[in-house]
Enzyme design. Structure first.
Site, PDB file in Angstrom:
ATOM      1  CB  SER A   1      -0.915  -0.019   1.281  1.00  0.00           C
ATOM      2  OG  SER A   1      -1.725  -1.290   1.373  1.00  0.00           O
TER       3      SER A   1
HETATM    4  N1  SAM Z   1      -0.692  -4.554   4.004  1.00  0.00           N
HETATM    5  C1  SAM Z   1       0.098  -4.779   2.855  1.00  0.00           C
HETATM    6  C2  SAM Z   1       1.366  -4.548   2.725  1.00  0.00           C
HETATM    7  O1  SAM Z   1       1.799  -3.715   3.660  1.00  0.00           O
HETATM    8  O2  SAM Z   1       2.191  -4.853   1.934  1.00  0.00           O
HETATM    9  C3  SAM Z   1      -0.670  -4.489   1.353  1.00  0.00           C
HETATM   10  C4  SAM Z   1      -2.114  -5.419   1.331  1.00  0.00           C
HETATM   11  S1  SAM Z   1      -2.464  -5.534  -0.298  1.00  0.00           S
HETATM   12  C5  SAM Z   1      -3.174  -4.122  -0.708  1.00  0.00           C
HETATM   13  C6  SAM Z   1      -3.790  -6.656  -0.011  1.00  0.00           C
HETATM   14  C7  SAM Z   1      -3.480  -7.929   0.526  1.00  0.00           C
HETATM   15  O3  SAM Z   1      -4.422  -8.419   0.998  1.00  0.00           O
HETATM   16  C8  SAM Z   1      -2.917  -8.968  -0.683  1.00  0.00           C
HETATM   17  O4  SAM Z   1      -1.753  -9.507  -0.270  1.00  0.00           O
HETATM   18  C9  SAM Z   1      -4.264  -9.792  -0.870  1.00  0.00           C
HETATM   19  O5  SAM Z   1      -3.661 -11.266  -1.447  1.00  0.00           O
HETATM   20  C10 SAM Z   1      -4.588  -9.870   0.503  1.00  0.00           C
HETATM   21  N2  SAM Z   1      -6.000 -10.667   0.725  1.00  0.00           N
HETATM   22  C11 SAM Z   1      -7.150 -10.489  -0.079  1.00  0.00           C
HETATM   23  N3  SAM Z   1      -8.050 -10.960   0.312  1.00  0.00           N
HETATM   24  C12 SAM Z   1      -7.666 -11.864   1.663  1.00  0.00           C
HETATM   25  C13 SAM Z   1      -8.286 -12.745   2.597  1.00  0.00           C
HETATM   26  N4  SAM Z   1      -9.358 -13.159   2.370  1.00  0.00           N
HETATM   27  N5  SAM Z   1      -7.390 -13.065   3.419  1.00  0.00           N
HETATM   28  C14 SAM Z   1      -6.140 -12.641   3.744  1.00  0.00           C
HETATM   29  N6  SAM Z   1      -5.550 -11.833   2.664  1.00  0.00           N
HETATM   30  C15 SAM Z   1      -6.314 -11.551   1.803  1.00  0.00           C
END
Ligand code: SAM
Length: 212
Positions: free
Chosen positions: A60
Protein backbone atom coordinates in the site's frame (compact mmCIF):
# COMPACT_ATOMS: atom_id res chain seq x y z
CA UNK A 1 20.37 7.31 1.76
CA UNK A 2 17.25 5.33 2.68
CA UNK A 3 17.05 7.15 6.00
CA UNK A 4 16.93 10.50 4.15
CA UNK A 5 14.23 9.26 1.78
CA UNK A 6 12.27 7.94 4.74
CA UNK A 7 12.51 11.24 6.60
CA UNK A 8 11.29 13.10 3.50
CA UNK A 9 8.42 10.64 3.10
CA UNK A 10 7.36 11.23 6.71
CA UNK A 11 7.47 15.01 6.32
CA UNK A 12 5.95 15.48 2.85
CA UNK A 13 3.63 12.50 2.38
CA UNK A 14 2.45 12.07 5.97
CA UNK A 15 2.83 15.04 8.32
CA UNK A 16 1.95 17.70 5.73
CA UNK A 17 -1.09 15.67 4.65
CA UNK A 18 -2.50 15.56 8.15
CA UNK A 19 -1.07 12.51 9.93
CA UNK A 20 -0.60 13.79 13.49
CA UNK A 21 0.00 10.76 15.74
CA UNK A 22 3.69 11.09 16.67
CA UNK A 23 3.96 7.34 17.42
CA UNK A 24 2.77 6.56 13.88
CA UNK A 25 5.12 9.13 12.33
CA UNK A 26 8.01 7.70 14.35
CA UNK A 27 7.19 4.09 13.34
CA UNK A 28 6.91 5.06 9.66
CA UNK A 29 10.28 6.80 10.02
CA UNK A 30 11.91 3.65 11.34
CA UNK A 31 10.63 0.75 9.19
CA UNK A 32 12.92 0.19 6.17
CA UNK A 33 10.27 0.06 3.42
CA UNK A 34 12.93 -0.89 0.83
CA UNK A 35 13.18 -4.35 2.47
CA UNK A 36 9.50 -5.03 1.70
CA UNK A 37 9.46 -4.28 -2.04
CA UNK A 38 10.85 -6.50 -4.84
CA UNK A 39 14.56 -5.86 -5.58
CA UNK A 40 13.78 -4.20 -8.94
CA UNK A 41 11.50 -1.64 -7.21
CA UNK A 42 13.91 -0.62 -4.40
CA UNK A 43 14.68 2.75 -6.02
CA UNK A 44 10.95 3.58 -5.84
CA UNK A 45 10.37 2.23 -2.33
CA UNK A 46 9.58 5.69 -0.92
CA UNK A 47 7.43 6.86 -3.83
CA UNK A 48 4.04 8.33 -2.97
CA UNK A 49 2.26 5.29 -4.43
CA UNK A 50 1.27 1.66 -4.04
CA UNK A 51 3.80 -0.67 -5.76
CA UNK A 52 3.46 -4.11 -7.30
CA UNK A 53 4.72 -7.03 -5.16
CA UNK A 54 3.78 -9.81 -7.61
CA UNK A 55 0.80 -12.21 -7.66
CA UNK A 56 -1.32 -9.23 -8.83
CA UNK A 57 -1.02 -7.60 -5.37
CA UNK A 58 0.47 -4.39 -4.01
CA UNK A 59 2.28 -2.87 -1.04
CA UNK A 60 0.00 0.00 0.00
CA UNK A 61 0.88 3.69 -0.46
CA UNK A 62 2.76 4.97 2.64
CA UNK A 63 0.00 7.51 3.39
CA UNK A 64 -2.66 4.76 3.48
CA UNK A 65 -0.52 2.62 5.83
CA UNK A 66 -0.07 5.61 8.15
CA UNK A 67 -3.76 6.55 7.98
CA UNK A 68 -4.88 3.00 8.86
CA UNK A 69 -2.41 2.92 11.78
CA UNK A 70 -3.51 6.34 13.02
CA UNK A 71 -7.19 5.43 12.82
CA UNK A 72 -6.57 2.34 14.97
CA UNK A 73 -5.61 4.76 17.81
CA UNK A 74 -3.10 2.32 19.35
CA UNK A 75 -1.44 2.75 22.76
CA UNK A 76 1.19 -0.02 22.55
CA UNK A 77 -0.45 -2.71 24.68
CA UNK A 78 -2.80 -4.20 22.07
CA UNK A 79 -2.90 -7.52 20.24
CA UNK A 80 -3.63 -6.72 16.62
CA UNK A 81 -5.04 -8.66 13.69
CA UNK A 82 -3.73 -7.43 10.31
CA UNK A 83 -5.72 -8.86 7.38
CA UNK A 84 -3.92 -8.92 4.01
CA UNK A 85 -0.22 -9.30 4.88
CA UNK A 86 0.95 -8.61 1.31
CA UNK A 87 4.61 -7.59 1.62
CA UNK A 88 4.53 -7.53 5.44
CA UNK A 89 5.26 -3.77 5.55
CA UNK A 90 2.09 -2.74 7.38
CA UNK A 91 2.62 -5.58 9.88
CA UNK A 92 6.14 -4.23 10.53
CA UNK A 93 4.78 -0.73 11.18
CA UNK A 94 2.07 -2.16 13.47
CA UNK A 95 4.74 -4.17 15.31
CA UNK A 96 6.22 -0.85 16.50
CA UNK A 97 2.84 0.41 17.68
CA UNK A 98 1.35 -2.61 19.48
CA UNK A 99 2.40 -5.50 21.71
CA UNK A 100 1.64 -8.40 19.36
CA UNK A 101 0.64 -8.56 15.69
CA UNK A 102 -1.06 -11.49 13.96
CA UNK A 103 -1.10 -10.97 10.21
CA UNK A 104 -2.99 -13.21 7.78
CA UNK A 105 -2.56 -13.60 4.01
CA UNK A 106 -4.57 -15.83 1.64
CA UNK A 107 -1.71 -16.33 -0.87
CA UNK A 108 0.93 -18.68 0.63
CA UNK A 109 3.72 -17.38 -1.65
CA UNK A 110 3.24 -13.83 -0.33
CA UNK A 111 2.91 -15.04 3.26
CA UNK A 112 6.20 -16.98 2.99
CA UNK A 113 8.05 -14.00 1.56
CA UNK A 114 6.62 -11.65 4.19
CA UNK A 115 7.58 -14.05 7.00
CA UNK A 116 11.17 -14.22 5.72
CA UNK A 117 11.41 -10.42 5.49
CA UNK A 118 9.91 -9.83 8.93
CA UNK A 119 12.24 -12.41 10.50
CA UNK A 120 15.28 -11.02 8.71
CA UNK A 121 14.40 -7.50 9.86
CA UNK A 122 14.03 -8.72 13.46
CA UNK A 123 10.31 -8.16 14.10
CA UNK A 124 9.82 -10.77 16.82
CA UNK A 125 6.28 -9.75 17.86
CA UNK A 126 4.71 -10.57 14.46
CA UNK A 127 3.25 -13.94 13.47
CA UNK A 128 2.30 -14.61 9.84
CA UNK A 129 -0.70 -16.90 9.21
CA UNK A 130 -2.03 -18.29 5.92
CA UNK A 131 -5.77 -18.43 5.30
CA UNK A 132 -8.98 -16.56 4.61
CA UNK A 133 -8.60 -13.43 6.72
CA UNK A 134 -12.30 -12.59 6.41
CA UNK A 135 -12.84 -15.35 8.98
CA UNK A 136 -10.18 -13.91 11.28
CA UNK A 137 -8.36 -16.08 13.82
CA UNK A 138 -11.10 -17.21 16.26
CA UNK A 139 -8.62 -19.21 18.36
CA UNK A 140 -6.65 -16.01 19.09
CA UNK A 141 -9.56 -13.56 19.42
CA UNK A 142 -10.46 -11.09 20.82
CA UNK A 143 -8.17 -8.45 19.33
CA UNK A 144 -7.72 -4.88 20.51
CA UNK A 145 -7.79 -3.67 16.91
CA UNK A 146 -8.14 -5.09 13.39
CA UNK A 147 -6.61 -3.58 10.23
CA UNK A 148 -7.89 -4.76 6.84
CA UNK A 149 -5.79 -3.78 3.82
CA UNK A 150 -8.13 -4.95 1.04
CA UNK A 151 -11.56 -3.68 0.03
CA UNK A 152 -14.62 -5.50 1.40
CA UNK A 153 -18.29 -5.30 0.37
CA UNK A 154 -19.13 -4.13 3.90
CA UNK A 155 -17.81 -4.36 7.47
CA UNK A 156 -17.04 -8.11 7.82
CA UNK A 157 -19.28 -9.31 10.67
CA UNK A 158 -17.05 -12.21 11.77
CA UNK A 159 -14.08 -9.87 12.14
CA UNK A 160 -16.17 -7.28 13.96
CA UNK A 161 -17.16 -9.98 16.46
CA UNK A 162 -13.46 -10.78 17.09
CA UNK A 163 -12.89 -7.27 18.47
CA UNK A 164 -12.69 -6.49 22.17
CA UNK A 165 -15.36 -4.10 23.47
CA UNK A 166 -14.42 -0.57 22.25
CA UNK A 167 -11.90 -2.19 19.88
CA UNK A 168 -11.42 -0.55 16.47
CA UNK A 169 -11.58 -2.06 12.99
CA UNK A 170 -10.39 -0.18 9.89
CA UNK A 171 -11.55 -1.43 6.50
CA UNK A 172 -11.84 -0.07 2.95
CA UNK A 173 -15.48 -0.63 1.90
CA UNK A 174 -16.69 -0.67 -1.70
CA UNK A 175 -16.00 -2.11 -5.14
CA UNK A 176 -14.13 -1.02 -8.28
CA UNK A 177 -16.14 2.20 -8.66
CA UNK A 178 -15.12 3.76 -5.38
CA UNK A 179 -14.22 2.84 -1.86
CA UNK A 180 -14.18 4.54 1.52
CA UNK A 181 -11.87 3.76 4.42
CA UNK A 182 -14.25 3.15 7.32
CA UNK A 183 -13.41 2.99 11.01
CA UNK A 184 -15.82 1.01 13.16
CA UNK A 185 -15.76 0.83 16.96
CA UNK A 186 -17.27 -2.22 18.70
CA UNK A 187 -20.12 -1.02 20.88
CA UNK A 188 -23.20 -2.63 22.49
CA UNK A 189 -25.41 -1.02 19.82
CA UNK A 190 -23.37 -2.51 16.92
CA UNK A 191 -20.62 -1.02 14.73
CA UNK A 192 -20.32 2.73 15.21
CA UNK A 193 -18.65 4.17 12.09
CA UNK A 194 -16.58 7.13 13.27
CA UNK A 195 -14.54 8.12 10.22
CA UNK A 196 -14.63 7.63 6.47
CA UNK A 197 -12.39 8.90 3.63
CA UNK A 198 -12.07 7.91 -0.08
CA UNK A 199 -9.43 5.28 -0.91
CA UNK A 200 -8.48 2.58 -3.45
CA UNK A 201 -7.46 -1.00 -2.52
CA UNK A 202 -7.31 -4.44 -4.17
CA UNK A 203 -10.35 -6.62 -3.30
CA UNK A 204 -10.66 -8.71 -0.16
CA UNK A 205 -11.36 -12.21 -1.49
CA UNK A 206 -13.03 -14.74 0.77
CA UNK A 207 -16.11 -15.98 2.58
CA UNK A 208 -17.04 -12.49 3.83
CA UNK A 209 -15.28 -10.60 1.04
CA UNK A 210 -15.76 -10.74 -2.72
CA UNK A 211 -15.83 -14.13 -4.51
CA UNK A 212 -12.77 -15.61 -6.26
N1 SAM B 1 -0.70 -4.47 3.96
C1 SAM B 1 0.03 -4.94 2.81
C2 SAM B 1 1.42 -4.44 2.76
O1 SAM B 1 1.83 -3.71 3.65
O2 SAM B 1 2.14 -4.82 1.82
C3 SAM B 1 -0.69 -4.63 1.52
C4 SAM B 1 -1.85 -5.46 1.33
S1 SAM B 1 -2.41 -5.63 -0.31
C5 SAM B 1 -3.05 -4.05 -0.66
C6 SAM B 1 -3.82 -6.65 0.06
C7 SAM B 1 -3.49 -8.07 0.42
O3 SAM B 1 -4.67 -8.69 0.89
C8 SAM B 1 -3.03 -8.90 -0.77
O4 SAM B 1 -1.78 -9.48 -0.48
C9 SAM B 1 -4.10 -9.98 -0.91
O5 SAM B 1 -3.62 -11.24 -1.35
C10 SAM B 1 -4.62 -10.05 0.51
N2 SAM B 1 -5.97 -10.61 0.66
C11 SAM B 1 -7.07 -10.46 -0.11
N3 SAM B 1 -8.10 -11.15 0.39
C12 SAM B 1 -7.65 -11.75 1.54
C13 SAM B 1 -8.24 -12.60 2.52
N4 SAM B 1 -9.51 -12.98 2.48
N5 SAM B 1 -7.46 -13.01 3.55
C14 SAM B 1 -6.16 -12.65 3.65
N6 SAM B 1 -5.55 -11.86 2.73
C15 SAM B 1 -6.28 -11.41 1.70
Amino acid sequence: MSADKRARMVEWQLRRRGIEDERVLDAMGRVPRELFVPAEARECAYADAALSIGEGQTISQPYMVALICEQLALHGTERILDVGTGSGYQAAVLAQLAREVHTIERLPQLADRARERLEAAGYENVQVHVGDGTLGLPELAPFGAIAIAAAAPGIPQTLYEQLEPRGRLVVPVGGGRGQRLEVAVRSPEGPAVVHSVPCRFVPLIGAEGFGE
